[in-house]
Design a protein around this motif. Structure first.
Motif, short mmCIF file in Angstrom:
data_model
loop_
_atom_site.label_atom_id
_atom_site.label_comp_id
_atom_site.label_asym_id
_atom_site.label_seq_id
_atom_site.Cartn_x
_atom_site.Cartn_y
_atom_site.Cartn_z
N LYS A 1 21.13 1.04 -2.42
CA LYS A 1 20.00 1.93 -2.69
C LYS A 1 20.18 3.31 -2.06
N PHE A 2 21.09 3.43 -1.08
CA PHE A 2 21.22 4.69 -0.36
C PHE A 2 21.79 5.79 -1.27
N LYS A 3 21.23 6.98 -1.18
CA LYS A 3 21.69 8.11 -1.99
C LYS A 3 22.76 8.89 -1.23
N PHE A 4 24.02 8.59 -1.50
CA PHE A 4 25.13 9.31 -0.87
C PHE A 4 25.35 10.62 -1.64
N ILE A 5 25.10 11.73 -0.99
CA ILE A 5 25.23 13.05 -1.62
C ILE A 5 26.38 13.81 -0.96
N TYR A 6 27.31 14.29 -1.78
CA TYR A 6 28.40 15.12 -1.26
C TYR A 6 28.57 16.33 -2.17
N LYS A 7 28.37 17.51 -1.58
CA LYS A 7 28.44 18.76 -2.33
C LYS A 7 27.56 18.72 -3.58
N ASN A 8 26.29 18.29 -3.33
CA ASN A 8 25.26 18.23 -4.37
C ASN A 8 25.57 17.24 -5.48
N GLU A 9 26.47 16.29 -5.21
CA GLU A 9 26.80 15.29 -6.23
C GLU A 9 26.53 13.89 -5.67
N ARG A 10 25.85 13.06 -6.46
CA ARG A 10 25.51 11.69 -6.05
C ARG A 10 26.72 10.78 -6.22
N ILE A 11 27.02 10.00 -5.20
CA ILE A 11 28.13 9.04 -5.25
C ILE A 11 27.55 7.64 -5.12
N LEU A 12 27.77 6.79 -6.10
CA LEU A 12 27.28 5.41 -6.08
C LEU A 12 28.24 4.55 -5.26
N VAL A 13 27.70 3.87 -4.26
CA VAL A 13 28.51 3.03 -3.37
C VAL A 13 27.90 1.64 -3.30
N THR A 14 28.73 0.60 -3.41
CA THR A 14 28.28 -0.78 -3.23
C THR A 14 29.21 -1.47 -2.24
N ALA A 15 28.78 -2.66 -1.77
CA ALA A 15 29.59 -3.39 -0.79
C ALA A 15 29.53 -4.88 -1.08
N SER A 16 30.62 -5.58 -0.71
CA SER A 16 30.68 -7.04 -0.80
C SER A 16 30.71 -7.60 0.62
N CYS A 17 30.10 -8.78 0.82
CA CYS A 17 29.98 -9.34 2.17
C CYS A 17 30.39 -10.82 2.19
N GLY A 18 30.99 -11.23 3.30
CA GLY A 18 31.32 -12.64 3.52
C GLY A 18 30.83 -13.06 4.89
N VAL A 19 30.19 -14.24 5.00
CA VAL A 19 29.56 -14.69 6.23
C VAL A 19 30.03 -16.10 6.58
N SER A 20 30.18 -16.37 7.90
CA SER A 20 30.50 -17.72 8.37
C SER A 20 29.81 -17.94 9.71
N GLU A 21 29.61 -19.22 10.05
CA GLU A 21 28.95 -19.58 11.31
C GLU A 21 29.93 -20.35 12.19
N ARG A 22 29.94 -20.04 13.47
CA ARG A 22 30.94 -20.59 14.39
C ARG A 22 30.88 -22.11 14.48
N LYS A 23 29.67 -22.70 14.56
CA LYS A 23 29.58 -24.14 14.81
C LYS A 23 30.13 -24.98 13.66
N ASN A 24 30.35 -24.36 12.49
CA ASN A 24 30.86 -25.09 11.33
C ASN A 24 32.39 -25.13 11.29
N HIS A 25 33.05 -24.60 12.34
CA HIS A 25 34.51 -24.50 12.32
C HIS A 25 35.09 -24.93 13.66
N GLN A 26 36.37 -25.24 13.65
CA GLN A 26 37.05 -25.77 14.84
C GLN A 26 37.20 -24.71 15.92
N ASN A 27 37.51 -23.49 15.53
CA ASN A 27 37.73 -22.43 16.51
C ASN A 27 37.34 -21.08 15.91
N GLN A 28 37.52 -20.04 16.72
CA GLN A 28 37.11 -18.71 16.26
C GLN A 28 37.98 -18.20 15.12
N ASP A 29 39.29 -18.46 15.18
CA ASP A 29 40.18 -17.98 14.12
C ASP A 29 39.76 -18.55 12.77
#
Length: 515
Positions: free
Chosen positions: A461-489
């Protein structure tokens, strides 16, 4: 004569305006009031005052209080007084008053006041057995003494527990019950706060605090309600104060090496300037730059930037001095050696820096240390955490289309967005390029996914403006929880895998999905 005619005329007009019948009583009442207003004394209007002046003072005061203005009203007053003096009626009235007093005393006996209850019961017993003037006077005096001696200051003892209504016994009990109920609810609040407080107390630099932290953590985990005690609050305050002092010592020690080296370089430049016949303006400028550094006020990043500038200036000036001072080759060689040491110190300073220069969030080195710290908290204190990877979609296209300067502006803005959306205990860092990593202490997977969705929506939703021009930006995300795995790696790999699935599924989404 004209005044009397005016009074008569005004009286008739007032009778008409107030829609009163023209009777002798109505006319006399209106006439007397208007005459009095005009300051005219009429003998017929003074009859009531003459009659009242001849009565007993108590009767006179009562008649004036009842606002008696006519002879008819005065006669009605006398009739009422005579009727009240009827012996049979007086006896009934006394009996009724005694019965009322008994009912009042019975009601007082039900109150939760021992002394009032005992006095009420004693008064009832006396009224049942003896009803004479002496007996009633004695009861009256007893109650008068009770009122004068009654002290309710003991109710102030309740003020320490909070706002309590002390005017009504039922309300008092209800207020106390509410306070006690809230205290029982505090246990659940303390139980939720304890892991968060333990996580925030984990040392940032001074690892020597681990034993003290283990002691406090054990007590909070086993008895969360101790958070409400002054003793544990003072222990936590002292722990934080001690940790801050130790952190300061660590930083002071790190800065000490740079301080010593700078002092040596400063002395050497002074020596060169004093022994050179051509003391250049550039050398003096370097000296001034060195003198301007204030270790008590300047930040570590500011000192680092100044050192880089001074190192560059020294390098150029050393070459100039090498050409101008052939006779002092040995001194110049020593200066080169010092510069080399300074460059090495700067390299070490860059390595010790924990902030990403562009986005002002944690850099990868700082993230590595924070990951190590939260993993230690998980192993030692069972404080769970989640990891969230955030990667900007098609960022290479943005750089190719709008230039790297536009890309840098976007990365800076993303850093600000992440810092705004995270809590104080969360750790935000730039993992590399356009990829960010967020460590979420005491956060289960579902809440981690909700956080990632909030981040994704904010970026979209953020309006990224550079030199009076709008740039559309999106992001992808991945999530994990520590207790569901053997170690941090494995936890990090799982979050990275989720990020890859989000990219493969079309980008601009979070994996795993909620629910």
């Amino acid at each position: 004569m004209s005044t009397m005619n005016e009074i008569i005329k005004e009286s008739l007009e007032k009778l008409r305006s107030e829609h009163l019948n023209l009777t002798p009583d109505n006319y006399a009442k209106i006439f007397c009031s208007i005459a009095k207003k005009h300051g005219v004394m009429v003998e017929d209007c003074q009859k009531i005052d003459k009659y009242l002046s001849k009565l007993d003072s108590s009767f006179t005061q009562e008649a004036k209080r009842l606002n008696i203005n006519t002879v008819e009203e005065l006669l009605s007053f006398f009739v009422a007084k005579l009727n009240r003096l009827h012996p049979a009626e007086s006896t009934k009235l006394i009996q009724s008053l005694v019965l009322v007093n008994k009912r009042v005393l019975q009601a007082i006996g039900l109150l939760h006041n021992r002394r009032a209850r005992e006095l009420a019961n004693a008064s009832l017993e006396r009224l049942d057995s003896t009803q004479n003037l002496q007996s009633i006077e004695l009861v009256k005096d007893k109650w008068f003494n009770f009122i004068n001696e009654y002290d309710d200051s003991f109710l102030r003892k309740l003020d320490g527990f909070g706002p309590i209504n002390k005017d009504d016994l039922e309300a008092t009990v209800n207020d106390i019950y509410k306070i006690l109920s809230k205290e029982s609810d505090n246990t659940a609040i303390y139980r939720n706060l304890a892991p968060l407080i333990i996580a925030t107390l984990s040392p940032s630099i001074a690892s020597s605090m681990n034993d003290d932290l283990a002691t406090i953590s054990y007590e909070l985990r086993n008895s969360p309600e101790v958070l409400g005690s002054k003793a544990i609050q003072n222990d936590i305050k002292n722990f934080i104060k001690k940790r801050i002092e130790l952190d300061k010592e660590e930083i002071k020690e790190k800065i000490g090496t740079l301080d010593k080296l700078l002092d040596e370089i400063n002395q050497k430049i002074i020596h060169l300037i004093e022994n050179s016949h051509s003391s250049s303006r550039e050398a003096r400028a370097i000296k001034e730059d060195l003198s301007s550094i204030n270790f008590s006020k300047d930040s570590f990043e500011s000192i680092q930037a100044k050192l880089v500038q001074i190192a560059s200036s020294l390098e150029l000036e050393a070459k100039s001095l090498n050409q101008k001072m052939v006779s002092n080759q040995e001194t110049i060689q020593k200066l080169h050696s010092r510069i080399k040491k300074l460059e090495n110190a700067l390299v070490n300073a860059r390595l010790e820096s924990k902030e990403d220069f562009l986005t002002h969030v944690s850099n990868k080195r700082a993230l590595s240390e924070e990951l190590k710290r939260v993993e230690e908290g998980y192993v030692r204190y069972k404080i769970d955490y989640s990891i969230c990877f955030i990667d900007l979609d098609h960022f290479k296209t943005v750089n190719d289309t709008f230039g790297h300067e536009a890309g840098d502006v976007i990365l800076k803005t993303i850093g600000k967005i992440l810092q705004k959306l995270t809590r104080q205990v969360d750790i935000v860092g730039r993992y590399g390029g356009e990829e960010f990593l967020v460590i979420l202490p005491s956060t289960p997977l579902a809440q981690g996914v909700a956080f990632a969705q909030k981040v994704r929506q904010s970026i979209e939703k953020f309006k990224f403006i550079y030199k009076n021009e709008r740039i559309l930006v999106t992001a992808s995300c991945g999530v994990s929880e520590r207790k569901n795995h053997q170690n941090q790696d494995e936890t990090i790999q799982a979050a990275d895998k989720m990020l890859y699935e989000a990219k493969s599924a079309g980008r601009n989404q979070v994996k795993p999905t909620a629910g």
